[in-house]
Design a protein around this motif. Structure first.
Motif, short mmCIF file in Angstrom:
data_model
loop_
_atom_site.label_atom_id
_atom_site.label_comp_id
_atom_site.label_asym_id
_atom_site.label_seq_id
_atom_site.Cartn_x
_atom_site.Cartn_y
_atom_site.Cartn_z
N THR A 55 -27.31 -39.50 -1.64
CA THR A 55 -28.42 -40.22 -1.03
C THR A 55 -27.94 -41.33 -0.10
OG1 THR A 55 -28.56 -41.90 -2.76
CG2 THR A 55 -29.73 -39.81 -3.16
N GLY A 71 -29.64 -32.61 -1.03
CA GLY A 71 -29.79 -34.06 -0.91
C GLY A 71 -29.23 -34.84 -2.08
N GLU A 105 -28.67 -36.37 1.83
CA GLU A 105 -30.06 -36.65 2.19
C GLU A 105 -30.22 -36.63 3.71
OE1 GLU A 105 -33.18 -40.42 1.84
OE2 GLU A 105 -31.36 -40.38 0.62
N GLU A 106 -31.25 -35.96 4.18
CA GLU A 106 -31.45 -35.82 5.62
C GLU A 106 -31.57 -37.19 6.28
OE1 GLU A 106 -34.36 -33.40 8.77
OE2 GLU A 106 -34.61 -33.17 6.59
#
Length: 328
Positions: A218, A215, A241-242
């Motif tokens: 961002t 991640g 980032e998921e």
């Protein structure tokens, strides 16, 4: 030895020069992908050595417990998909060449192909032509535009050389030590992390996925990019980032994504929203998938099998297994 090779989807490996290294061994090549443990264990029940095709198949404790004949697992590079402790517990030697191999030319080439495709809207222009509507928009020239490369490593440096040939401005960001190396080499480093994303016309990430880099890119990073910019990822999806990619697309910053890696692979849903988004150019994790690259990588994998069979294993990740075998 009875050697099994997993996940060679297009039955390519036996056609390459490096395959001759396994002459004298009984080799089985599996050309489909199996995830169910019992099915996989049944296939591999007689295997003494397994060759892994990148990270396509997970080697779990449950699977290893069902493979009493297995003595060796051979692969190349990082191994988040392998339970090394379970290998050790079951007496399986795990070899992976973690040395400083040359840069993946294939990955660098695909990265720059995606940069070009994004700039000139090549897939979208092709679709428009095939639909009978001729041109669909106006692209960008690369000359004079800023390429931000995140991660000062071998693949990033190869991409930089291609970009310089197109007379792009190359700017770097990386870890503190990476930035220090870049400065020492005379490369241009961004004034700050924020400036790196804000000022770039293209950002391409080239960082190895580890717990500390999970991640690392961002949503805020992506949202700070220009609406005319492109974000390119041929490294690992976990570096972002998921959920950030879809959120960025909805916000229109950056304006385009070019992706070869995804949070869940393989993607088999033809209606996948990320893959089908009009601002996305997507390829199915083919960064390393060339005959030349596979021949080079598997030459190293086979070398580990030959060395083990000769009683002189190399690139052993769990050497304590060798000590236990000698004690017996």
């Amino acid at each position: 030895m009875k050697v099994h090779i997993l996940d060679d989807w297009f039955d390519t490996l036996r056609t390459l020069p490096s395959f001759a290294a396994l002459d004298g061994h009984e080799v089985t090549v599996w050309t489909d992908h199996v995830t169910e443990t019992s099915t996989l264990a049944d296939r591999l029940k007689d295997a003494e050595a397994i060759c892994l095709f990148r990270e396509r198949t997970a080697i779990t404790a449950d699977l290893l417990a069902r493979l009493p004949k297995l003595r060796l697992i051979s692969q190349r590079s990082v191994y988040p998909h392998v339970d090394v402790a379970a290998c050790t517990a079951h007496g399986v030697v795990f070899c992976s060449n973690m040395g400083k191999q040359g840069p993946s030319v294939a990955a660098a080439e695909l990265t720059f192909a995606l940069i070009l495709a994004s700039a000139r809207q090549i897939p979208q222009q092709m679709a428009s032509l095939r639909a009978g509507t001729w041109q669909m928009g106006v692209g960008q020239s690369l000359c004079g535009r800023r390429l931000g490369l995140y991660g000062y490593g071998r693949i990033g440096k190869a991409v930089a050389r291609y970009a310089e040939a197109f007379r792009m401005e190359v700017v770097w960001w990386s870890s503190e030590t990476g930035r220090a190396r870049a400065v020492a080499d005379g490369a241009q480093v961004a004034e700050s992390r924020d400036a790196f994303f804000v000022e770039a016309d293209f950002v391409s990430v080239h960082v190895r996925l580890k717990p500390e880099t999970q991640g690392i890119i961002t949503l805020d990073d992506l949202l700070s990019m220009k609406p005319t910019a492109s974000f390119v990822n041929t490294s690992r999806a976990g570096l972002v980032e998921e959920g950030a990619l879809m959120a960025a697309l909805e916000a229109g910053r950056p304006g385009r994504l070019a992706l070869d890696v995804f949070e869940k692979e393989p993607i088999t849903d033809p209606d996948d929203p990320l893959v089908n988004h009009p601002a996305v150019i997507a390829t199915p994790h083919i960064g390393f998938v060339t005959e030349d690259e596979l021949n080079s990588q598997f030459a190293e994998i086979y070398e580990q099998i030959v060395a083990y069979a000769a009683g002189a294993p190399v690139n052993v990740i769990n050497p304590e297994v060798l000590g236990a075998a000698e004690a017996e």
